[in-house]
Design a protein around this motif. Structure first.
Motif, PDB file in Angstrom:
ATOM      1  N   ILE A 154     -17.203   7.516   8.486  1.00 24.97           N
ATOM      2  CA  ILE A 154     -16.554   6.944   7.315  1.00 24.97           C
ATOM      3  C   ILE A 154     -15.938   5.557   7.544  1.00 24.97           C
ATOM      4  CG2 ILE A 154     -14.291   7.987   7.657  1.00 24.97           C
ATOM      5  CD1 ILE A 154     -14.261   8.653   4.673  1.00 24.97           C
ATOM      6  N   ASP A 161       0.804  -1.224   0.000  1.00 26.42           N
ATOM      7  CA  ASP A 161       0.000   0.000   0.000  1.00 26.42           C
ATOM      8  C   ASP A 161       0.838   1.276   0.000  1.00 26.42           C
ATOM      9  OD1 ASP A 161      -2.345  -1.486   0.053  1.00 26.42           O
ATOM     10  OD2 ASP A 161      -2.421  -1.512   2.244  1.00 26.42           O
ATOM     11  N   ALA A 162       2.154   1.156   0.207  1.00 28.48           N
ATOM     12  CA  ALA A 162       2.995   2.355   0.116  1.00 28.48           C
ATOM     13  C   ALA A 162       2.914   2.938  -1.283  1.00 28.48           C
ATOM     14  CB  ALA A 162       4.444   2.035   0.476  1.00 28.48           C
ATOM     15  N   ALA A 191       4.961   7.910   2.252  1.00 29.71           N
ATOM     16  CA  ALA A 191       4.924   6.453   2.092  1.00 29.71           C
ATOM     17  C   ALA A 191       5.272   5.778   3.408  1.00 29.71           C
ATOM     18  CB  ALA A 191       5.882   6.007   0.995  1.00 29.71           C
ATOM     19  N   ALA A 241      -6.851  11.085   1.069  1.00 31.84           N
ATOM     20  CA  ALA A 241      -6.160  11.819   2.134  1.00 31.84           C
ATOM     21  C   ALA A 241      -4.751  12.218   1.704  1.00 31.84           C
ATOM     22  CB  ALA A 241      -6.127  10.968   3.408  1.00 31.84           C
ATOM     23  N   LEU A 242      -4.015  11.270   1.122  1.00 24.43           N
ATOM     24  CA  LEU A 242      -2.643  11.572   0.704  1.00 24.43           C
ATOM     25  C   LEU A 242      -2.625  12.564  -0.454  1.00 24.43           C
ATOM     26  CD1 LEU A 242      -1.002   8.021   0.911  1.00 24.43           C
ATOM     27  CD2 LEU A 242      -0.644   9.956   2.463  1.00 24.43           C
ATOM     28  N   TYR A 297       2.686   3.888   5.810  1.00 27.94           N
ATOM     29  CA  TYR A 297       2.428   2.448   5.691  1.00 27.94           C
ATOM     30  C   TYR A 297       3.274   1.672   6.709  1.00 27.94           C
ATOM     31  CZ  TYR A 297       2.100  -2.073   3.128  1.00 27.94           C
ATOM     32  OH  TYR A 297       1.910  -3.376   2.743  1.00 27.94           O
ATOM     33  N   ASN A 304       0.374   3.698  -2.820  1.00 32.46           N
ATOM     34  CA  ASN A 304      -0.704   4.686  -2.911  1.00 32.46           C
ATOM     35  C   ASN A 304      -0.145   6.106  -2.984  1.00 32.46           C
ATOM     36  OD1 ASN A 304      -2.193   2.378  -2.563  1.00 32.46           O
ATOM     37  ND2 ASN A 304      -3.298   3.061  -0.741  1.00 32.46           N
ATOM     38  N   TYR A 305       0.976   6.296  -2.314  1.00 29.95           N
ATOM     39  CA  TYR A 305       1.634   7.612  -2.324  1.00 29.95           C
ATOM     40  C   TYR A 305       2.100   7.966  -3.739  1.00 29.95           C
ATOM     41  CZ  TYR A 305       5.168  11.091  -0.741  1.00 29.95           C
ATOM     42  OH  TYR A 305       5.926  12.212  -0.524  1.00 29.95           O
ATOM     43  N   THR A 308      -5.152  15.087   7.225  1.00 28.57           N
ATOM     44  CA  THR A 308      -5.171  14.054   6.187  1.00 28.57           C
ATOM     45  C   THR A 308      -4.101  12.986   6.413  1.00 28.57           C
ATOM     46  OG1 THR A 308      -3.936  15.683   4.913  1.00 28.57           O
ATOM     47  CG2 THR A 308      -6.250  15.378   4.340  1.00 28.57           C
ATOM     48  N   THR A 322     -11.027   1.509   2.385  1.00 29.31           N
ATOM     49  CA  THR A 322      -9.947   2.187   3.099  1.00 29.31           C
ATOM     50  C   THR A 322      -8.772   2.537   2.187  1.00 29.31           C
ATOM     51  OG1 THR A 322      -9.341  -0.033   3.819  1.00 29.31           O
ATOM     52  CG2 THR A 322     -10.421   1.391   5.438  1.00 29.31           C
ATOM     53  N   ILE A 350      -9.786   5.719   0.469  1.00 30.29           N
ATOM     54  CA  ILE A 350      -9.779   6.834   1.425  1.00 30.29           C
ATOM     55  C   ILE A 350      -8.342   7.279   1.715  1.00 30.29           C
ATOM     56  CG2 ILE A 350     -10.298   7.492   3.824  1.00 30.29           C
ATOM     57  CD1 ILE A 350     -12.783   5.617   3.557  1.00 30.29           C
ATOM     58  N   SER A 351      -7.434   6.307   1.841  1.00 27.66           N
ATOM     59  CA  SER A 351      -6.029   6.692   2.093  1.00 27.66           C
ATOM     60  C   SER A 351      -5.486   7.494   0.914  1.00 27.66           C
ATOM     61  CB  SER A 351      -5.163   5.459   2.357  1.00 27.66           C
ATOM     62  OG  SER A 351      -4.847   4.762   1.173  1.00 27.66           O
ATOM     63  N   LEU A 410      -4.842  15.020  -1.044  1.00 25.63           N
ATOM     64  CA  LEU A 410      -5.119  16.355  -0.510  1.00 25.63           C
ATOM     65  C   LEU A 410      -3.920  16.883   0.273  1.00 25.63           C
ATOM     66  CD1 LEU A 410      -8.807  15.752   0.627  1.00 25.63           C
ATOM     67  CD2 LEU A 410      -8.042  17.090  -1.365  1.00 25.63           C
ATOM     68  N   LYS A 411      -3.300  16.002   1.067  1.00 26.96           N
ATOM     69  CA  LYS A 411      -2.118  16.396   1.846  1.00 26.96           C
ATOM     70  C   LYS A 411      -1.014  16.910   0.920  1.00 26.96           C
ATOM     71  CE  LYS A 411       0.716  14.731   5.671  1.00 26.96           C
ATOM     72  NZ  LYS A 411       2.043  15.130   5.202  1.00 26.96           N
ATOM     73  N   ALA A 413      -6.842   4.717   7.785  1.00 27.56           N
ATOM     74  CA  ALA A 413      -7.332   3.914   6.655  1.00 27.56           C
ATOM     75  C   ALA A 413      -6.380   2.751   6.362  1.00 27.56           C
ATOM     76  CB  ALA A 413      -7.505   4.810   5.417  1.00 27.56           C
ATOM     77  N   SER A 457      -5.059   9.092   6.630  1.00 27.39           N
ATOM     78  CA  SER A 457      -4.465   8.062   5.762  1.00 27.39           C
ATOM     79  C   SER A 457      -3.924   6.911   6.608  1.00 27.39           C
ATOM     80  CB  SER A 457      -3.352   8.663   4.887  1.00 27.39           C
ATOM     81  OG  SER A 457      -2.154   8.869   5.615  1.00 27.39           O
ATOM     82  N   THR A 461     -17.901  10.675   1.186  1.00 32.74           N
ATOM     83  CA  THR A 461     -16.926  10.445   2.259  1.00 32.74           C
ATOM     84  C   THR A 461     -17.342  11.166   3.546  1.00 32.74           C
ATOM     85  OG1 THR A 461     -15.614  12.319   1.505  1.00 32.74           O
ATOM     86  CG2 THR A 461     -15.025  10.168   0.616  1.00 32.74           C
ATOM     87  N   ILE A 480     -15.638  14.476   6.253  1.00 34.68           N
ATOM     88  CA  ILE A 480     -14.290  14.399   6.805  1.00 34.68           C
ATOM     89  C   ILE A 480     -13.248  15.254   6.068  1.00 34.68           C
ATOM     90  CG2 ILE A 480     -13.515  12.378   5.527  1.00 34.68           C
ATOM     91  CD1 ILE A 480     -12.340  11.304   8.132  1.00 34.68           C
ATOM     92  N   PHE A 481     -13.465  15.428   4.768  1.00 30.19           N
ATOM     93  CA  PHE A 481     -12.479  16.196   3.995  1.00 30.19           C
ATOM     94  C   PHE A 481     -12.994  17.582   3.618  1.00 30.19           C
ATOM     95  CE2 PHE A 481     -11.388  11.696   2.742  1.00 30.19           C
ATOM     96  CZ  PHE A 481     -10.185  11.644   3.422  1.00 30.19           C
TER      97      PHE A 481
END
Lengths: 161, 161, 161, 161
Positions: D133, C87-88, D88, C114-115, D91, C90-91, D107, C107, C110-111, C117-118, D114, D111, C130, C133-134
């Protein structure tokens, strides 16, 4: 304060009896200095032996695992960090270490020596002949050679002085 | 179908004029085969030159960047993949490549050769002398040597046959 | 020049028939704009459907896989990037995307929102509620809502103008 | 034996005075249990405060840094793990933690919640309202709510029993 020394010990998942013994002694000496031992964390070869040496002598041991589970963690690792990132974790191993000691190993260990030097971490080769491939880094004061664990400790202490 | 060949071209961010020229020719030949060229994506050295060669001849070029921005992307990279993971991206470079071609480079390139062989990717050294350090992998059919870009292509095509 | 738009399409590995259909249409429209579609690359749910839509209409499709093998790659992904990082990855998905479209998911999705937007990537929620929350990110001009794939395209084009 | 509990404490780099105080108390209680505290390692917000609480009471503190340098490390982190991987590293935070406590954050924290739930780590929300959520995970026994640090400890001990 995070001023405690972290020594990364790299080396093969497969290792000869002599290299296992040397790794154990290296772990022992690292713990006796009050330094933290960091390695790849698996229950095999140099990783397991160096962690065992450190833990038997009261040292803190950290393993940076390639896995997302604890199945292959050495039982001599006090703090297993699960990265789930395979060999990408080699980068974390070297960034986190103040000094990297490379025991005999294969391509994994060579990748760690290379990444350590690239990121300006000092590397001490312990009975590991890498040919001349990294020789440029000797004159830059980043690459050193030791024949025994005692010599490794001496090199590190001289560099810290 | 994802059956298109992806050739990883590794090599130094700093490179001699001769090596730049060779990397350009390698990129050219990769594009002419209809293969995708993948590299580290930066606007420097072997990365920039190989991407330029491929793009000038209609090839798709992918760059796996260490950065989290596009500031250092070569303008000859059609598809910049931003990893934000520094040298950990070297692992992605080799996993994603069907074959890895290593042009002359430094510790970054050596780490990629090591990680490629560890993960059973075939590596072709193009005018890059790594000493004997990886020689075990020649007999395993994972490591090859070429003197020209044409030879690289021939080795890959023979291995695909 | 790497000025081609890359649109990240996130969403569940499991998805309803209606959401599969919507993802296919979104992929179709992305390809028709000449944009590149990027997603998580697996042969399941929103990933597979959006890649199929884009590929059926001549678009380039990139999959950022969590795996170190191609076993689970969607056959509609032209360029599978193997990260071996779980899942790393996702970044990487969100850093690489100029815009992120979030279809209904769990999830993992959602991650990614979040990442994204961050890291100041603009996110368009497509039929994905969602909660609140955001909501802070709406007024910052980073979060948008669409009810149809056509609306997604319109929002992106307006933002590019 | 690596049977020591590792508790991940997530939360914002910016935090109110009340949340800082709560994070300090949480760190205190974690250390008093003999558990290891893990967080994102920076010298800000929930990270700094929870590490300070743990360290003031003799606990081991581990920080998983996004950076490749120690410039932003909290001085209350005994063991800084430098990942050089930006977000990353979130994770790694959740994979390594036996339990994840989520204090109020943005966020980044979302993340982590999640990714923790996706990877079957149990998450305790401490005075952090994430809307509905993640509610599906309550019935799966993965998501819990606490109003005080004492309640967090009680929930963890009940789950360990």
């Amino acid at each position: 304060m995070n001023d405690q020394m972290i020594i990364g010990v790299m080396g093969g998942g497969q290792a000869s009896a002599a290299n296992i013994q040397t790794a154990y002694e290296l772990g022992t000496l690292i713990a006796r200095q009050g330094w933290i031992l960091l390695n790849g964390g698996r229950n095999a070869g140099i990783m397991d032996a160096s962690a065992r040496g450190a833990q038997d002598h009261g040292g803190i041991t950290i393993g940076i695992l390639p896995d997302d589970t604890t199945r292959r963690v050495s039982r001599h690792i006090q703090i297993p960090i699960l990265t789930g990132m395979g060999d990408a974790r080699n980068y974390i191993n070297v960034l986190t270490s103040h000094f990297v000691v490379a025991c005999p190993g294969g391509t994994g260990t060579i990748s760690e020596i290379a990444l350590a030097l690239k990121n300006k971490r000092r590397v001490i080769l312990l009975s590991f002949d890498t040919g001349g491939i990294f020789d440029d880094y000797r004159s830059k004061g980043l690459l050193f050679t030791a024949a025994t664990p005692e010599e490794v400790i001496k090199i590190i202490k001289d560099l810290m002085a």
